[in-house]
Design a protein around this motif. Structure first.
Motif, mmCIF file in Angstrom:
data_model
loop_
_atom_site.group_PDB
_atom_site.id
_atom_site.type_symbol
_atom_site.label_atom_id
_atom_site.label_comp_id
_atom_site.label_asym_id
_atom_site.label_seq_id
_atom_site.Cartn_x
_atom_site.Cartn_y
_atom_site.Cartn_z
ATOM 1 N N UNK A 173 0.813 -1.214 0.000
ATOM 2 C CA UNK A 173 0.000 0.000 0.000
ATOM 3 C C UNK A 173 0.845 1.263 0.000
ATOM 4 N N UNK A 174 1.934 1.249 0.748
ATOM 5 C CA UNK A 174 2.789 2.429 0.829
ATOM 6 C C UNK A 174 3.758 2.503 -0.343
ATOM 7 N N UNK A 175 4.367 1.421 -0.681
ATOM 8 C CA UNK A 175 5.415 1.422 -1.705
ATOM 9 C C UNK A 175 4.898 1.196 -3.110
ATOM 10 N N UNK A 176 3.738 0.534 -3.238
ATOM 11 C CA UNK A 176 3.243 0.171 -4.557
ATOM 12 C C UNK A 176 4.003 -0.971 -5.188
ATOM 13 N N UNK A 177 4.916 -1.560 -4.447
ATOM 14 C CA UNK A 177 5.737 -2.652 -4.968
ATOM 15 C C UNK A 177 4.928 -3.949 -5.001
ATOM 16 N N UNK A 178 5.081 -4.668 -6.090
ATOM 17 C CA UNK A 178 4.406 -5.958 -6.218
ATOM 18 C C UNK A 178 5.335 -7.053 -5.707
ATOM 19 N N UNK A 179 4.855 -7.795 -4.736
ATOM 20 C CA UNK A 179 5.615 -8.903 -4.160
ATOM 21 C C UNK A 179 5.121 -10.202 -4.771
ATOM 22 N N UNK A 180 6.012 -10.958 -5.386
ATOM 23 C CA UNK A 180 5.577 -12.256 -5.921
ATOM 24 C C UNK A 180 5.305 -13.236 -4.792
ATOM 25 N N UNK A 181 4.499 -14.213 -5.071
ATOM 26 C CA UNK A 181 4.265 -15.278 -4.093
ATOM 27 C C UNK A 181 5.574 -16.004 -3.830
ATOM 28 N N UNK A 182 5.747 -16.490 -2.607
ATOM 29 C CA UNK A 182 6.973 -17.209 -2.259
ATOM 30 C C UNK A 182 7.102 -18.485 -3.091
ATOM 31 N N UNK A 183 5.974 -19.148 -3.343
ATOM 32 C CA UNK A 183 5.978 -20.366 -4.149
ATOM 33 C C UNK A 183 5.180 -20.147 -5.433
ATOM 34 N N UNK A 184 5.520 -20.823 -6.497
ATOM 35 C CA UNK A 184 4.796 -20.640 -7.769
ATOM 36 C C UNK A 184 3.358 -21.125 -7.691
ATOM 37 N N UNK A 185 2.553 -20.655 -8.637
ATOM 38 C CA UNK A 185 1.132 -21.010 -8.663
ATOM 39 C C UNK A 185 0.906 -22.498 -8.888
ATOM 40 N N UNK A 186 1.905 -23.190 -9.400
ATOM 41 C CA UNK A 186 1.771 -24.622 -9.650
ATOM 42 C C UNK A 186 1.696 -25.449 -8.365
ATOM 43 N N UNK A 187 2.089 -24.843 -7.229
ATOM 44 C CA UNK A 187 2.003 -25.535 -5.937
ATOM 45 C C UNK A 187 0.559 -25.477 -5.454
ATOM 46 N N UNK A 188 -0.025 -26.627 -5.183
ATOM 47 C CA UNK A 188 -1.446 -26.695 -4.827
ATOM 48 C C UNK A 188 -1.762 -25.958 -3.525
ATOM 49 N N UNK A 189 -0.935 -26.141 -2.502
ATOM 50 C CA UNK A 189 -1.198 -25.547 -1.197
ATOM 51 C C UNK A 189 0.109 -24.948 -0.666
ATOM 52 N N UNK A 190 0.288 -23.657 -0.882
ATOM 53 C CA UNK A 190 1.528 -22.988 -0.469
ATOM 54 C C UNK A 190 1.713 -23.010 1.048
ATOM 55 N N UNK A 191 0.612 -22.892 1.781
ATOM 56 C CA UNK A 191 0.706 -22.913 3.244
ATOM 57 C C UNK A 191 1.259 -24.254 3.729
ATOM 58 N N UNK A 192 0.735 -25.329 3.182
ATOM 59 C CA UNK A 192 1.198 -26.667 3.577
ATOM 60 C C UNK A 192 2.656 -26.888 3.169
#
Length: 265
Positions: A173-192
């Motif tokens: 919100x402050x920086x406007x920087x886009x942070x990529x997800x830590x894991x790629x979208x191909x991972x079914x459950x990033x939390x797990x």
């Protein structure tokens, strides 16, 4: 009388000849690392009782999205550094405060990760840090960095403290920087997946239940994923607290009494 005078002169000469290297400055110290020919400044905190002869626990503290910069100082205006200034006796440790540069670097992913680890390595070597007692913490964007570093360098740390950190794709919100997800979208459950990777670490997660910036459900889901596999995790939800969760978290004495008991397995 002459003997006494001779002894006094000898003592004076001896004291005056002590090399400057024995006089270690403490408090917040200016340091820098060079990566790909560019200099990046950071701060290292040494407690007043610091002595080079003994090994010390080390905390790597990652700042939030409002403290991007190149001055190497502004990242110590909030969060853990503020708690250190208020209660220095609670922090018998070396604390490393890297700073992510304001050029679109996504926090402590990518270049920011390299800066943080280089500052950590330099500080451990310079000040006799204990490799078995290196702790990682981060706030907001730094919380994202903490999850990321813990996932990618899980063998480096003895414990993890994350404050309102996120793991998925996010725009600051402050920086406007886009942070990529830590894991790629191909991972079914990033939390797990992240939970499985860091499950051997003692972890304490904090989040304000009134946070309008990073939804509290992020920390709830990560806690649930860790508990599902029997990880050593604690979760503290701060009632009525918005995104400014750093002060009530790092101001807790019990957090650091717990942290400094942790030793890498």
């Amino acid at each position: 009388m002459r003997v006494a005078r001779k002894l006094l002169i000898t003592a004076f000469v001896f004291v005056g000849s002590i090399p400057p290297a024995f006089c270690q400055e403490t408090g917040f110290l200016n340091r820098s690392v060079t990566i790909d020919t560019a200099e990046y400044r950071y701060q290292v905190y040494l407690p007043r009782e610091f002595r080079q002869a003994r090994s010390w626990p080390v905390i790597l503290a990652l700042h939030g999205g409002g403290q991007y910069g190149r001055d190497g100082i502004s990242q110590t205006n909030l969060g853990l550094a503020q708690a250190v200034r208020q209660n220095p006796d609670r922090f018998p440790a070396i604390i490393v405060f890297p700073q992510s540069p304001p050029d679109g670097t996504p926090g402590f992913q990518g270049l920011g990760e390299r800066i943080a680890l280089a500052a950590l390595d330099r500080s451990v070597a310079e000040f006799n840090g204990d490799p078995a007692r290196i702790y990682l913490t981060g706030l907001s964007m730094g919380g994202n960095g903490a999850w990321s570093l813990a996932y990618r360098h899980t063998d480096r740390f003895a414990a993890l403290v994350v404050v309102c950190g996120f793991i998925g794709e996010f725009t600051g919100r402050q920086s406007g920087i886009r942070y990529p997800a830590i894991l790629p979208a191909s991972v079914d459950d990033s939390y797990a997946a992240i939970a499985q990777r860091v499950s051997h670490l003692p972890i304490w997660i904090f989040h304000g239940d009134a946070d309008p910036t990073v939804p509290v459900d992020v920390s709830r889901r990560m806690t649930a994923a860790l508990k599902a596999i029997g990880a050593d995790v604690q979760y503290t939800e701060l009632s009525g607290i918005d995104h400014n969760a750093g002060a009530p978290t790092y101001g807790r004495e019990d957090l650091f009494l717990w942290l400094f008991k942790q030793v890498k397995k």
